[in-house]
Design a protein around this motif. Sequence first.
Motif, PDB file in Angstrom:
ATOM      1  N   ALA A   1      16.010   1.015 -28.529  1.00  0.00           N
ATOM      2  CA  ALA A   1      16.004  -0.037 -29.733  1.00  0.00           C
ATOM      3  C   ALA A   1      17.278   0.243 -30.651  1.00  0.00           C
ATOM      4  CB  ALA A   1      15.002  -0.405 -30.334  1.00  0.00           C
ATOM      5  N   LEU A   2      17.153   1.512 -31.104  1.00  0.00           N
ATOM      6  CA  LEU A   2      18.482   1.592 -32.061  1.00  0.00           C
ATOM      7  C   LEU A   2      19.728   1.698 -31.303  1.00  0.00           C
ATOM      8  CD1 LEU A   2      16.728   4.730 -33.877  1.00  0.00           C
ATOM      9  CD2 LEU A   2      17.144   2.530 -34.795  1.00  0.00           C
ATOM     10  N   LYS A   3      19.696   2.341 -30.256  1.00  0.00           N
ATOM     11  CA  LYS A   3      21.044   2.237 -29.362  1.00  0.00           C
ATOM     12  C   LYS A   3      21.401   0.933 -29.249  1.00  0.00           C
ATOM     13  CE  LYS A   3      20.714   6.829 -27.545  1.00  0.00           C
ATOM     14  NZ  LYS A   3      20.302   7.734 -26.308  1.00  0.00           N
ATOM     15  N   ALA A   4      20.452   0.082 -28.838  1.00  0.00           N
ATOM     16  CA  ALA A   4      20.956  -1.612 -28.559  1.00  0.00           C
ATOM     17  C   ALA A   4      21.442  -2.202 -29.786  1.00  0.00           C
ATOM     18  CB  ALA A   4      19.477  -2.139 -28.123  1.00  0.00           C
ATOM     19  N   LYS A   5      21.290  -1.396 -30.924  1.00  0.00           N
ATOM     20  CA  LYS A   5      21.951  -1.810 -32.178  1.00  0.00           C
ATOM     21  C   LYS A   5      23.049  -1.059 -32.615  1.00  0.00           C
ATOM     22  CE  LYS A   5      17.515  -3.953 -33.781  1.00  0.00           C
ATOM     23  NZ  LYS A   5      16.899  -4.508 -35.159  1.00  0.00           N
ATOM     24  N   ASP A   6      23.382  -0.280 -31.598  1.00  0.00           N
ATOM     25  CA  ASP A   6      24.665   0.432 -31.988  1.00  0.00           C
ATOM     26  C   ASP A   6      24.795   1.556 -33.124  1.00  0.00           C
ATOM     27  OD1 ASP A   6      26.458  -0.716 -29.960  1.00  0.00           O
ATOM     28  OD2 ASP A   6      27.026  -2.311 -31.128  1.00  0.00           O
ATOM     29  N   VAL A   7      23.181   1.842 -33.117  1.00  0.00           N
ATOM     30  CA  VAL A   7      23.146   3.147 -34.001  1.00  0.00           C
ATOM     31  C   VAL A   7      23.351   4.314 -33.465  1.00  0.00           C
ATOM     32  CG1 VAL A   7      21.287   4.166 -35.554  1.00  0.00           C
ATOM     33  CG2 VAL A   7      21.230   1.606 -35.279  1.00  0.00           C
ATOM     34  N   GLN A   8      24.077   5.306 -33.976  1.00  0.00           N
ATOM     35  CA  GLN A   8      24.265   6.496 -33.589  1.00  0.00           C
ATOM     36  C   GLN A   8      22.988   7.432 -33.965  1.00  0.00           C
ATOM     37  OE1 GLN A   8      28.269   8.015 -34.573  1.00  0.00           O
ATOM     38  NE2 GLN A   8      28.899   7.231 -32.976  1.00  0.00           N
ATOM     39  N   VAL A   9      22.180   7.897 -32.903  1.00  0.00           N
ATOM     40  CA  VAL A   9      21.066   8.567 -32.969  1.00  0.00           C
ATOM     41  C   VAL A   9      21.094  10.165 -32.565  1.00  0.00           C
ATOM     42  CG1 VAL A   9      18.558   8.594 -32.735  1.00  0.00           C
ATOM     43  CG2 VAL A   9      19.718   6.466 -32.677  1.00  0.00           C
ATOM     44  N   HIS A  10      20.762  11.002 -33.451  1.00  0.00           N
ATOM     45  CA  HIS A  10      20.658  12.491 -33.002  1.00  0.00           C
ATOM     46  C   HIS A  10      19.288  12.450 -32.535  1.00  0.00           C
ATOM     47  CE1 HIS A  10      21.365  16.826 -33.377  1.00  0.00           C
ATOM     48  NE2 HIS A  10      20.224  16.948 -33.733  1.00  0.00           N
ATOM     49  N   GLU A  11      18.892  12.713 -31.433  1.00  0.00           N
ATOM     50  CA  GLU A  11      17.836  12.665 -30.766  1.00  0.00           C
ATOM     51  C   GLU A  11      17.222  14.454 -30.573  1.00  0.00           C
ATOM     52  OE1 GLU A  11      18.145  11.144 -26.640  1.00  0.00           O
ATOM     53  OE2 GLU A  11      17.980   8.982 -27.810  1.00  0.00           O
ATOM     54  N   VAL A  12      16.116  14.570 -30.839  1.00  0.00           N
ATOM     55  CA  VAL A  12      15.351  15.805 -30.959  1.00  0.00           C
ATOM     56  C   VAL A  12      13.995  15.509 -30.093  1.00  0.00           C
ATOM     57  CG1 VAL A  12      14.306  17.807 -31.991  1.00  0.00           C
ATOM     58  CG2 VAL A  12      16.093  16.671 -33.185  1.00  0.00           C
ATOM     59  N   VAL A  13      14.038  16.299 -28.956  1.00  0.00           N
ATOM     60  CA  VAL A  13      13.055  16.136 -27.937  1.00  0.00           C
ATOM     61  C   VAL A  13      12.078  17.208 -28.200  1.00  0.00           C
ATOM     62  CG1 VAL A  13      12.119  16.245 -25.570  1.00  0.00           C
ATOM     63  CG2 VAL A  13      14.372  15.157 -26.204  1.00  0.00           C
ATOM     64  N   CYS A  14      10.554  16.988 -28.534  1.00  0.00           N
ATOM     65  CA  CYS A  14       9.556  17.781 -28.802  1.00  0.00           C
ATOM     66  C   CYS A  14       8.734  17.719 -27.789  1.00  0.00           C
ATOM     67  CB  CYS A  14       8.858  17.344 -30.122  1.00  0.00           C
ATOM     68  SG  CYS A  14       9.929  17.291 -31.699  1.00  0.00           S
ATOM     69  N   SER A  15       8.205  19.001 -27.280  1.00  0.00           N
ATOM     70  CA  SER A  15       7.174  18.840 -26.129  1.00  0.00           C
ATOM     71  C   SER A  15       6.027  19.797 -26.113  1.00  0.00           C
ATOM     72  CB  SER A  15       7.998  19.329 -24.710  1.00  0.00           C
ATOM     73  OG  SER A  15       7.180  19.521 -23.641  1.00  0.00           O
ATOM     74  N   SER A  16       4.873  19.412 -25.895  1.00  0.00           N
ATOM     75  CA  SER A  16       4.044  20.220 -26.002  1.00  0.00           C
ATOM     76  C   SER A  16       3.932  21.616 -24.913  1.00  0.00           C
ATOM     77  CB  SER A  16       2.703  19.773 -25.768  1.00  0.00           C
ATOM     78  OG  SER A  16       2.567  19.317 -24.119  1.00  0.00           O
ATOM     79  N   LYS A  17       4.792  21.508 -24.014  1.00  0.00           N
ATOM     80  CA  LYS A  17       5.304  22.713 -23.266  1.00  0.00           C
ATOM     81  C   LYS A  17       6.386  23.553 -23.704  1.00  0.00           C
ATOM     82  CE  LYS A  17       3.270  20.226 -19.324  1.00  0.00           C
ATOM     83  NZ  LYS A  17       3.414  19.136 -18.764  1.00  0.00           N
ATOM     84  N   GLY A  18       7.097  23.135 -24.613  1.00  0.00           N
ATOM     85  CA  GLY A  18       8.348  23.716 -25.227  1.00  0.00           C
ATOM     86  C   GLY A  18       8.385  24.026 -26.682  1.00  0.00           C
ATOM     87  N   LEU A  19       9.223  23.085 -26.986  1.00  0.00           N
ATOM     88  CA  LEU A  19       9.453  23.075 -28.514  1.00  0.00           C
ATOM     89  C   LEU A  19       8.184  22.574 -29.337  1.00  0.00           C
ATOM     90  CD1 LEU A  19      11.437  23.517 -30.870  1.00  0.00           C
ATOM     91  CD2 LEU A  19      12.046  21.093 -30.465  1.00  0.00           C
ATOM     92  N   ARG A  20       7.928  23.300 -30.388  1.00  0.00           N
ATOM     93  CA  ARG A  20       6.714  23.017 -31.237  1.00  0.00           C
ATOM     94  C   ARG A  20       7.046  23.123 -32.551  1.00  0.00           C
ATOM     95  NH1 ARG A  20       1.615  23.210 -28.429  1.00  0.00           N
ATOM     96  NH2 ARG A  20       0.920  22.380 -30.505  1.00  0.00           N
ATOM     97  N   LEU A  21       7.186  22.099 -33.419  1.00  0.00           N
ATOM     98  CA  LEU A  21       7.622  21.876 -34.667  1.00  0.00           C
ATOM     99  C   LEU A  21       6.689  22.778 -35.690  1.00  0.00           C
ATOM    100  CD1 LEU A  21       8.137  18.177 -35.201  1.00  0.00           C
ATOM    101  CD2 LEU A  21       9.733  19.848 -34.731  1.00  0.00           C
ATOM    102  N   GLU A  22       5.445  22.887 -35.588  1.00  0.00           N
ATOM    103  CA  GLU A  22       4.870  23.930 -36.423  1.00  0.00           C
ATOM    104  C   GLU A  22       5.182  25.326 -36.097  1.00  0.00           C
ATOM    105  OE1 GLU A  22       1.992  23.931 -32.739  1.00  0.00           O
ATOM    106  OE2 GLU A  22       3.438  22.320 -33.680  1.00  0.00           O
ATOM    107  N   GLN A  23       5.555  25.731 -34.915  1.00  0.00           N
ATOM    108  CA  GLN A  23       6.021  27.121 -34.705  1.00  0.00           C
ATOM    109  C   GLN A  23       7.376  27.464 -34.784  1.00  0.00           C
ATOM    110  OE1 GLN A  23       4.370  27.617 -30.889  1.00  0.00           O
ATOM    111  NE2 GLN A  23       2.226  27.675 -31.606  1.00  0.00           N
ATOM    112  N   ASP A  24       8.223  26.246 -34.431  1.00  0.00           N
ATOM    113  CA  ASP A  24       9.577  26.814 -33.922  1.00  0.00           C
ATOM    114  C   ASP A  24      10.634  25.721 -35.002  1.00  0.00           C
ATOM    115  OD1 ASP A  24       9.184  28.288 -31.989  1.00  0.00           O
ATOM    116  OD2 ASP A  24       8.669  26.439 -30.702  1.00  0.00           O
ATOM    117  N   ALA A  25      10.055  25.432 -36.314  1.00  0.00           N
ATOM    118  CA  ALA A  25      10.720  24.584 -37.144  1.00  0.00           C
ATOM    119  C   ALA A  25      11.818  25.091 -38.033  1.00  0.00           C
ATOM    120  CB  ALA A  25       9.784  23.723 -37.956  1.00  0.00           C
TER     121      ALA A  25
END
Length: 64
Positions: free
Chosen positions: A20-44
């Motif tokens: 939706a943001l890209k459809a409005k030409d908003v530049q987005v810095h995407e961060v992918v969080c995964s229960s199998k990889g990056l965990r915000l509470e541990q790797d923040a």
Amino acid sequence: MKKTVLLGAGGFIGGAVSAALKAKDVQVHEVVCSSKGLRLEQDAAWLPEVVKGADVVYLCAGRT
């Protein structure tokens, strides 16, 4: 241009928000969080640098 950060961009809701943001030409810095990889509470250590100077931060991660 505003800096927009999207945490959880790889998930169901985050993917929809990203599209939706890209459809409005908003530049987005995407961060992918995964229960199998990056965990915000541990790797923040990177988070302050990513959100530094952000005008908007969307948190769409199901698990943080």
